[in-house]
Design an enzyme around this catalytic site. Structure first.
Site, mmCIF file in Angstrom:
data_model
loop_
_atom_site.group_PDB
_atom_site.id
_atom_site.type_symbol
_atom_site.label_atom_id
_atom_site.label_comp_id
_atom_site.label_asym_id
_atom_site.label_seq_id
_atom_site.Cartn_x
_atom_site.Cartn_y
_atom_site.Cartn_z
ATOM 1 N N GLU A 147 -36.640 -2.160 23.683
ATOM 2 C CA GLU A 147 -37.524 -3.308 23.943
ATOM 3 C C GLU A 147 -38.822 -2.873 24.613
ATOM 4 O OE1 GLU A 147 -35.049 -6.077 26.105
ATOM 5 O OE2 GLU A 147 -34.063 -6.773 24.296
ATOM 6 N N GLU A 303 -29.707 -7.632 18.542
ATOM 7 C CA GLU A 303 -29.107 -8.192 19.750
ATOM 8 C C GLU A 303 -29.209 -9.706 19.722
ATOM 9 O OE1 GLU A 303 -30.565 -6.916 23.530
ATOM 10 O OE2 GLU A 303 -30.644 -4.805 22.970
ATOM 11 N N HIS A 354 -23.952 -11.868 31.847
ATOM 12 C CA HIS A 354 -24.355 -12.053 30.451
ATOM 13 C C HIS A 354 -23.082 -12.136 29.619
ATOM 14 C CE1 HIS A 354 -26.390 -11.333 26.639
ATOM 15 N NE2 HIS A 354 -27.554 -11.331 27.251
#
Lengths: 669, 669, 669
Positions: A147, A303, A354
């Site tokens: 990212e 993702e 998460h």
């Protein structure tokens, strides 16, 4: 060759677990249908615990174990977080904010993009990994860094400033050319040499907009140089392994057109907010962009969250069905698979909360059940892998424009930003069932019936000429408000907006007329009232048909929506930001012969040219009987005879002949 | 002598344009009636491209060209933005925030006010300019620097800290005197020497209020020293050219009383927000202040926007008529002209979207049309130039008080600020048609029937004595809440508020009683209910008439509004902040014999003692038949026989005898 | 021995006044009933005007004068604000923010807690004071420093970072143990040595939660070390004088359990906001905490405001009666007195507008009248001094849990914080008339009928085992949502929440299900609807009775409130955050045999085992006839025959036999 089937799986961090857990992982992955995992993303400090000493033993075992279990590997280059010893030895790697704060180690991805020390160490690591694993049969994909731009999109340290000056010297050659390009005679900024030019750190007042624009370009390029440094090694050592880096959907700070050109596969990390009832609209937009960045090749959803994330202030979970529906939405729009962050619930760290494919509470959870159902389904629809999507309409996306428009100071209205301008047009076309490609302003537009420029504040004359030619050749162009204002240097076009589009559109903008917050304006379009927010203009239409006019208020009676015909083509200008661009788009779609399908079902078709697959997605909470071509639903095996019942959050994939597909698209050219 | 006619024009930046544009500019300026332009404000880096090398050739040509075209010049000293070479060679010039952030070059006006290097270079430049252009016949006015205090009102660098210490040493002599004045025995701050005293950078908790107050005084004085350094050169070299620096209306950070004392002409940059329906009320207040700062001499509106600005988050344009009306409002309140920022739409830079007299879209625009109409009209009313205004009422404005009251921490309520306290009183008097002067607390008040101190939190005993004498001599004084609390050192007056006003007002404040946000309190004034917001007090009226009392709530029955008579005079105390000060002001106006004219038309009269000019301004959206003296409207030539019809946003200027003027003002003393 | 009577008085700063004011002070103090004053809190720069030179002369006279007047002294160690000469000589003492800003001198208490230079100078001062005054008969109490953690709770300078590393080395021994405890394999943070570990300064993204948790522990301990350094001197030199430091109620940054263990008397500075209608509920909670911190010994309300404070944005005063009522509330809950900040209105400094016992307006003010009434009353009820309070219920408070839960990033919901979780449970028990002790998670719980853990996100297994034993032995445990998630290292418990409570509660949490802001959920409890906000959970109740279930919404039908019986005891789990915990608490109270007394009157009983004193407090604005035991009201002398009339904001203290007290508490075990 990549891809050869639909990928299913997620990030996997066996380095956080004792090896005895690995076998349980492989076994449960197989049960869930996992065939690809991403490993090693943050493993630098484990692989290279001190400078130049590498420990690959555990990674060897992980990859071999996965391979033995029949699971492919998306292998990270592990460069996302520099290890503590590198930071401790070279604290100048730590990035610096516009305020001069040097950001501390302790999170992730905290490095100055321009640091040669960071880059040299990263490249050395990549070469080690490529040498060691480039020919391992489990390795399906290189996952470069992570990212890019997450957390750090720019650095204001002296090293970055020097890099910026080199970048400027290369771009402009002389300080005189730079002074001209930046308009430094405004506010007394004429530089005597490029060495006098600062990074745009915090200043007493507004910055020079050309300075800021070049800083955005430079900052994107600085990270691009890191990507190129890694791909250069990988293409050298392992030319047959495709490379990717995971994008972050429609992301402001990086010019993904330039990044995507370096990659074999475009991949996306997609995190629609379950608390946002419109999240699927933005998701569709992002997936269309990913497909477009890859020049229509299949891309990959690398993702997504099985349920909640952990980085929003409030992380609402995905209720049952949403994860499956969102996965199919990505595949419908060109993803050859659906992967997740991450496989197993962690024991520690910043992503403890998460959601994961395998929750802490184990296999008896509703998440693991839903994951397993999806994995099983995907294995059964593998034939859609590699198929492609054709779009009748395109939207122009130019990061230079985005950066110039969203400058955040010295603009007519801070509310007039790229996302705000794009949203009503994308959503109106989505609701009309029109599939969209994103294109660059200098792309060939010939294949599209309709091209929409929701906003082109920054517009190069050469691009305007291309659009002119497109319309002259029969195309339909819809230009949104506040367009044609500045050129590539962010200098005003002569004669005011819409600058080089003035003849094409047949209009002149006297004054931008932004609306106060929460104010609106009314526009009369053939007796119907359209509503503008954020933006209107004092417009003159010397040489265009007035299709809609402002009604009431200061602008009462002035033209608002115009059309100018050029042979078979036409150019439309909408001088305001519609709350709902549906009425405007309906007129334009009708004019270019695209038939809308506005029944609330999301429809996208993938095809290999012979066989087509129409995806039908019901984002609603009630069942719908949806029109569908004659064919078989790949998921249920049910046969459609022109209609299919879609339950709430339901999906169907109807396999049928390509001709039928064209008909469904309303294709009659 | 300045002025000899009404000025019309604006900022002009020919240095941003090729010379072939200059002739078109001159020609269009003449067509629009322009007779004065401001040039060179940000030209330092062009005039002095490297240290000590000056290039005046282009400026010579510009001034000669303007002069040939009959256009006068307001010549800037060009010191507003130091050039890049100066910053690069002396980065310590860059100012530092309270957080220690050194602000970067790249905007404008980014210099430490205390920097000797900056000052020396600036003064050298001013001398060069004065030597070269001081006798040029086009030069009508020196424009020193630009908007002192815009962006940088204070600097926290070590150089500034040393300057602060010198300033303190001069003010207090010894550290003992300073310790006494600051009350450093509170919280353990007794200094051993002045060298130990810091600039009030970011601290762990609240600062010493006396420390902060002196910092505000010092920071204003530091910029004042720069102004004096420039005026000193100019008065030396060009004693016959008047000097100004452009003010920013009612501006917190600079004590404009002290600045104005250095100037020949007070000038203002006025940017009322078109999105604010009350903007004209604040504009009237600002223009009254400008006239008062110049001790009633004509001042000059040096900058205003033809339509939108570009520095607000949302920049709403001025709809047709507003620019003209606002220009006349300034002239009505004493401006000898109306100038704009800026003449021609720029091609680049941070002010690209700021409206201009000549828009990018050219001369066919509504703005250029409105500009030309105004220029033509002003040429026809030139006779009002030099006339003056007489006011019956005055409002006390003291920057020391403003700074002490708005300290923003350690106060009873952050909502109780100078602007909040001033607003209801100024507006009530405006709506009553009463013309207002602003005065210093130590000014001679004898000529006013009414003096209002909306708030005098900080009040020196000597000033209180002057007010006492004013009332004793027959004056009417209205004192607003939270007054007489501290002395000039920000130490509490003995016995509590209103301190040295206690005998004059006949009241004592037991406790400040601030209201929670959005709360209100009711006050009974002879059976009518008045409403307080933000502020009330637990008041005792031992020696005053109770005109109004709190009703309901905790303070039920306590005195709220009091009056104490002293011979022919009287002193009123209002212990609360009224939402609308109209009821209180009506009582006070009646008591001092001022007759209000509350018909919604703004009326101000200028006069040379023989001939008077009554300006009538209709800020409403409907036409009004307004009472007017017998006379001729300068604009239309229409003759008023006691009444004039004013269209929406309309203006009339009725020329009549001075006696009539006095009658219209309700003047019967 | 301390205490021997109820203390009444306040902070006194004679160092800010000429000595001729002192006698007036003593005289008025005596008139008001003052018997204890706190002196010298900020006197360091006065006592030690330069390094090592002490001036005690004035302090000698002050203490002697007070003693002569019969007024005891709470003598500060004067270390709260280091003097200017120390800061000027050692600027590294100034604390540094997470952004790297070194905070300037000029407020108070601005020192790095880890600075050895600061500490050495502070300790030397304390020794001087102890030597000089330790045996003075006026000195009743040592007041160490002031409000530790006010303004500065943590410092990020290099000295602090080194201290943190030493603290970590001591805690973990090896870097390997630290890496395990922090889970540094997440996000690539494996440290090679403890020297590589930074203070958690501003970072690019979320920090490692274990890193943050240890930073919180360290920062609390760093200030604790300062407290210990001072107490060490005092216990050495003056072992017979009790020591305290003033707490700030329920304060996030300091683990008061650890601080209180160092003190002889717990003291509190209590500043309920008069603008908050629920302020008395939080005050009750804070006073219960103070009593609990002192392990039930009497504590002392050391500071409160007579009326308004001056550090809130808006400082609403206390209307008549509130100060008296709040003082009695503190005494009711165990304070042996009521002191104020401060005695006399100051003339200067940051607390100019803070209310005082003796206002600027003098003795004729309503505040001074109320103060004098209270002082007189307290002298008459002196017999309650030293009595104690018994509670049937306890709430678990663990700073480790608070710090872990309120981490502010990487959590499911930023709204799920300790105060939010505590509030509904404390308030419900308050409204039911149940007196509460706060306890540590590892305390002996046997004496309580009910133990409530409103939230135990961080829960050590050993503590869970203790709770298990408590229930097994017949106790009732109520556990709130999001409990049993992580262990003492902030690592997830295996198998997910509630971790080590899973068997005790008989439930498993599939997923945390936080609610969007302002959203709510409904729970059906035996036909009644309870409302959740902020938090719900996807819960499974494999081995528990489902007492309430979610109704409607995504979680419809899932268990929400459960109970599992263990012999005579039972363990309840509430998986949501109730808006009003009343319904849940009513069920639980009934189950454990506590009879609520919900008539709106606050009742707390102090007792010496023989004689009991039931305090009745009416916080309402209307009179109430309240049930009361047979006895005499200490204040009025009125005799209660089972009922007492309490006026608005009224108080009664009924002296009666201890047996009656038990009956009133509904005590039937």
């Amino acid at each position: 060759m990549w891809p050869d089937s639909l990928a299913f799986g997620g990030d996997y961090n066996p380095d956080q677990w004792p090896e005895d857990v690995w076998n349980e992982d492989i076994s449960l992955m197989r049960a869930a249908g996992v065939n690809l995992v991403t490993i090693g993303v943050f493993a630098w400090s484990i692989i290279e615990p001190e400078a130049g000493r590498y420990d690959f033993s555990w990674l060897d075992r992980v990859i071999d174990t996965l391979h033995a279990g029949g699971i492919g590997v998306d292998l990270a280059t592990a460069t996302a977080t520099p290890p503590p010893w590198l930071i401790a030895g070279h604290p100048e790697i730590k990035p610096v904010t516009a305020d001069g704060v040097r950001l501390e180690f302790g999170s992730r991805q905290g490095y100055c993009p321009s640091s040669p020390i960071f880059r040299d160490h990263a490249v050395a690591l990549v070469r080690e990994l490529a040498d060691r694993y480039g020919t391992h049969p489990a390795v399906r994909l290189w996952h470069i860094s992570n990212e890019y731009g997450d957390h750090i999109t720019e650095c204001f340290c002296d090293v970055s400033q020097e890099h910026f000056r080199r970048w400027l010297a290369e771009r402009y050659g002389t300080v005189g050319a730079l002074n001209d390009a930046w308009g430094t005679r405004h506010w007394g900024q004429v530089y005597g040499s490029i060495d006098q030019i600062p990074a745009p750190r915090r200043m007493p007042g507004p910055a020079n907009p050309s300075h800021l624009l070049d800083w955005r370009r430079f900052s994107s390029d600085a990270l691009l140089e890191l990507l190129r440094a890694e791909t250069s090694v990988l293409r050298d050592v392992t030319p047959n392994v495709p490379v990717t880096t995971n994008f972050m959907s429609m992301f402001y700070s990086l010019d993904y057109w330039r990044f995507a050109a370096e990659l074999d596969v475009v991949t996306d990390d997609a995190y629609p907010d379950p608390a946002d009832p419109h999240a699927h609209l933005d998701a569709a937009r992002n997936y269309d962009l990913m497909r477009s960045l890859g020049r229509r090749k299949p891309w990959l959803l690398l993702e997504q969250a099985p349920s909640a994330v952990s980085w929003r202030p409030i992380n609402v979970p995905k209720r049952p069905g949403i994860m499956r529906l969102g996965s199919y939405q990505a595949i419908a729009r060109g993803s050859d698979g659906a992967l997740f962050f991450q496989w197993r619930a962690p024991r520690f760290g910043s992503e403890l909360h998460h959601s994961t494919m395998l929750p802490a509470a184990g296999t008896e959870t509703r998440i693991f059940r839903e994951i397993t159902v999806l994995g099983t389904e995907l294995a059964a629809i593998d034939e859609v892998a590699g198929t492609r999507i054709t779009a009748d309409a395109a939207i122009i996306l130019d990061w230079d424009n985005w950066w110039a428009l969203d400058a955040d100071e010295s603009m007519p209205s801070v509310l007039m930003r790229w996302r705000a301008a794009l949203q009503p047009f994308y959503r109106a076309l989505y609701h009309a069932g029109v599939t969209i490609d994103f294109v660059r302003p200098d792309d060939d537009l010939a294949e599209y019936r309709l091209v929409v420029a929701p906003n082109s504040y920054l517009l190069r004359e050469a691009d305007a000429n291309r659009w002119n030619a497109y319309v002259a050749a029969g195309g339909t162009l819809l230009v949104g408000p506040f367009s044609g204002v500045v050129n590539g240097d962010a200098h005003a076009h002569c004669g005011g907006a819409p600058g080089p589009l003035a003849d094409l559109l047949g209009v002149r903008v006297d004054e931008a007329w932004p609306l106060a917050e929460n104010a609106s304006a009314a526009i009369d379009i053939a007796g119907s009232v359209d509503t503008a927010t954020i933006w209107t203009e004092w417009l003159r239409a010397a040489d265009a048909d007035v299709v809609g006019a402002y009604t009431g208020g200061v602008l009462d009676g002035l033209p608002a929506l115009t059309r100018k015909k050029h042979g078979a083509g036409s150019a439309w200008y909408v001088s305001y930001l519609p709350v709902d661009a549906g009425p405007v788009c309906d007129l334009v779609l009708a004019a270019c012969g695209i038939v809308p399908a506005p029944d609330g079902i999301e429809r996208v078709e993938r095809s290999d040219g012979t066989t087509s697959y129409l995806f039908l997605l019901n984002h609603g909470d009630t069942a719908v009987d949806a029109a569908a071509p004659v064919g078989e639903d790949l998921i249920t095996g049910a046969v459609s005879a022109g209609q299919l019942r879609l339950p709430p959050r339901g999906v169907a994939i109807v396999r049928h002949g390509a001709a039928a597909a064209a008909a469904t698209r309303g294709d009659n050219r």
